[in-house]
Design a protein around this motif. Structure first.
Motif, PDB file in Angstrom:
ATOM      1  N   SER A  31       0.860  -1.188   0.000  1.00 54.92           N
ATOM      2  CA  SER A  31       0.000   0.000   0.000  1.00 54.92           C
ATOM      3  C   SER A  31       0.890   1.228   0.000  1.00 54.92           C
ATOM      4  O   SER A  31       2.100   1.147   0.227  1.00 54.92           O
ATOM      5  N   SER A  32       0.274   2.376  -0.276  1.00 56.95           N
ATOM      6  CA  SER A  32       1.028   3.632  -0.271  1.00 56.95           C
ATOM      7  C   SER A  32       0.099   4.769   0.139  1.00 56.95           C
ATOM      8  O   SER A  32      -1.124   4.627   0.106  1.00 56.95           O
ATOM      9  N   LYS A  46      -4.670   7.652   0.630  1.00 57.60           N
ATOM     10  CA  LYS A  46      -4.007   6.360   0.782  1.00 57.60           C
ATOM     11  C   LYS A  46      -4.697   5.345  -0.113  1.00 57.60           C
ATOM     12  O   LYS A  46      -5.884   5.482  -0.418  1.00 57.60           O
ATOM     13  N   ALA A  48      -4.541   0.861  -1.010  1.00 55.69           N
ATOM     14  CA  ALA A  48      -3.946  -0.477  -1.000  1.00 55.69           C
ATOM     15  C   ALA A  48      -3.450  -0.793  -2.400  1.00 55.69           C
ATOM     16  O   ALA A  48      -3.935  -0.235  -3.384  1.00 55.69           O
ATOM     17  N   THR A  72       5.501   3.970   1.275  1.00 55.54           N
ATOM     18  CA  THR A  72       5.099   2.656   0.775  1.00 55.54           C
ATOM     19  C   THR A  72       5.211   1.694   1.947  1.00 55.54           C
ATOM     20  O   THR A  72       6.180   1.734   2.697  1.00 55.54           O
ATOM     21  N   ARG A  73       4.215   0.826   2.122  1.00 53.44           N
ATOM     22  CA  ARG A  73       4.126  -0.019   3.313  1.00 53.44           C
ATOM     23  C   ARG A  73       4.204  -1.494   2.958  1.00 53.44           C
ATOM     24  O   ARG A  73       3.616  -1.933   1.985  1.00 53.44           O
ATOM     25  N   PRO A  80      -3.193  -5.448   4.845  1.00 52.09           N
ATOM     26  CA  PRO A  80      -2.959  -4.422   3.825  1.00 52.09           C
ATOM     27  C   PRO A  80      -4.297  -3.906   3.272  1.00 52.09           C
ATOM     28  O   PRO A  80      -5.000  -4.621   2.564  1.00 52.09           O
ATOM     29  N   ALA A  85      -2.903   1.702   5.579  1.00 51.91           N
ATOM     30  CA  ALA A  85      -1.809   2.338   4.831  1.00 51.91           C
ATOM     31  C   ALA A  85      -1.364   3.598   5.568  1.00 51.91           C
ATOM     32  O   ALA A  85      -2.154   4.255   6.249  1.00 51.91           O
TER      33      ALA A  85
END
Length: 186
Positions: A31-32, A46, A48, A72-73, A80, A85
């Motif tokens: 995700s970001s 945000k 996914a 970025t995660r 997720p 995020a």
């Protein structure tokens, strides 16, 4: 792996931040998100999945600002999805945080904050850190970050912004790398 990019300067930072996290795509993520400080407080978007999903959302809701953070995660706490995020905010929504690493004592900290009336929206250790910083915030972001991090056990690389201090981007690290770049006016 996660990646954080922060920007403070004279230009609109949205595209700079998106370009920055795109350069980190090879590291793997689920995700970001992006948070921009502007005259309206902090605006966050945000998504996914891939960064292109975040870019799609931004087309319908273009953020603006010259101070922001993007992330970025790779999920460690919480599934997720859009909610989990990063960036995350404190209870007031005036402080935003992106975090790499693991806060090992987040459950204990979360229980204490909940007993004080904090309500959490995510399943992440990062939101706990954001709330902790917000708890200590008294007009000086660096001090609030320092107080909060003194209670944290684990590793972190963080970037923090506050709507009340639109000329400040705070970064800190323990066991995670942190790189700062400086340019004229940036």
């Amino acid at each position: 792996m996660c990646g954080i990019v922060g920007y403070i300067g004279d230009r609109d930072g949205v595209q700079l931040l998106i370009d920055g996290i795109k350069r980190l795509e090879y590291r793997g993520y689920d995700s970001s998100g992006i948070a921009m400080v502007n005259g309206n407080g902090i605006e966050i978007e945000k998504a996914a999945g891939k960064i292109k999903n975040l870019e799609e959302r931004l087309r319908g809701h273009m953020l603006k600002g010259s101070l922001g953070i993007a992330h970025t995660r790779w999920a460690t706490h919480g599934v997720p999805n859009d909610t989990n995020a990063h960036p995350h905010t404190d209870q007031s929504g005036r402080i935003a945080l992106a975090h790499n690493g693991i806060i090992e004592n987040y459950r204990v900290l979360k229980q204490k904050l909940e007993s004080e009336g904090h309500v959490f929206q995510t399943q992440t250790d990062t939101e706990v850190l954001a709330h902790l910083i917000g708890k200590f915030y008294n007009g000086k972001l660096e001090e609030a970050v320092t107080y909060a991090l003194n209670l944290v056990e684990g590793t972190y690389g963080i970037a923090v912004v506050c709507a009340d201090e639109p000329d400040k981007l705070v970064g800190a690290r323990m066991g995670s790398p942190l790189v700062v770049g400086v340019n004229d006016g940036e």
